[in-house]
Motif scaffolding. Structure first.
Motif: not given
Length: 241
Positions: A164-165, A207-210, A216-217
């Motif tokens: 996700s981002y 921008l955060i990509i993870y 637990d999500g």
């Protein structure tokens, strides 16, 4: 009165005369034979001449070193005149020039690669501008200037190729979403997606990509990339500026 002679007295004299005549004939024959041999020698002369004392004549001596029939005066081993050579010498063949297949002063042709339709520039590997254990980012690079739409590309090594981002301006989340790479962990899967946003409230965004934890999500393996906004698209928050 006639004188009578004994018939036996002249027989020795006749025999002696006959012997002398035979000796003279043999000597004359040997002399003629020697002269004929000296005159008929053609091709066995090695160039050496000896003088026989008391005769005043030059006698050519054959030492067997020449097997040809050179004309008198031609040096042994020298050039031979085909018009005067009647001996058994084998004629020497004149070597023929070797033909050449390439024209002089002509540069060689360059090889052509027919397998790929000609030469091509080598493919350049993309440059990694940010990375961690789960992500490799090719674009955008840190502090890149972006508009209201920009592309993100790179590689991910995440569970089931899903991650996700989110994109924020320090006050608000301007865009967020989910992306799937072309293959999951443990392989590196390639990805590319677009971020669309509007009305940023500060000159800077992040921008955060993870990857979401399977337990637990919660976000794990976060990678943050700061960027700058183009002039004219920022709308400050009321009361600021």
């Amino acid at each position: 009165m006639a004188r009578k002679y004994d018939s036996s007295w002249w027989l020795p004299r006749a025999g002696l005369a006959l012997l002398l005549a035979l000796i003279v004939g043999i000597a004359a024959s040997c002399s003629n034979q020697a002269r004929n041999d000296n005159g008929a020698n053609s091709g066995t002369d090695s160039g050496q001449v000896s003088v026989t004392p008391g005769t005043g004549q030059d006698t050519e001596v054959d030492n067997g070193s020449d097997t040809g029939s050179n004309v008198e005066g031609t040096p042994v081993g020298g050039d031979k005149d085909p018009g005067t050579n009647s001996g058994s010498d084998t004629p020497t063949a004149t070597p023929k020039p070797i033909p050449t297949t390439s024209e002089p002063n002509k540069p060689p042709a360059k090889p052509v690669d027919n397998s790929s339709g000609g030469s091509k520039e080598p493919v350049k590997e993309p440059v990694i501008v940010a990375e961690n254990e789960a992500f490799r980012i090719y674009a955008p690079e840190e502090n890149a200037i972006v508009g209201t739409t920009f592309k993100v590309s790179g590689e991910a090594r995440v569970f089931e190729a899903a991650f996700s981002y989110s994109f924020e301006d320090g006050h608000n989340v301007l865009a967020e979403g989910h992306v799937t790479a072309d293959q999951g962990a443990p392989e590196w899967g390639k990805f590319e997606f677009e971020v669309n946003f509007k009305n940023p409230t500060s000159p800077y965004g992040i921008l955060i990509i993870y990857e979401s934890s399977a337990k637990d999500g919660s976000p794990v393996h976060q990678l943050e990339i700061p960027v700058k906004f183009k002039d004219g698209i920022v709308k400050p928050v009321s009361g600021e500026g």
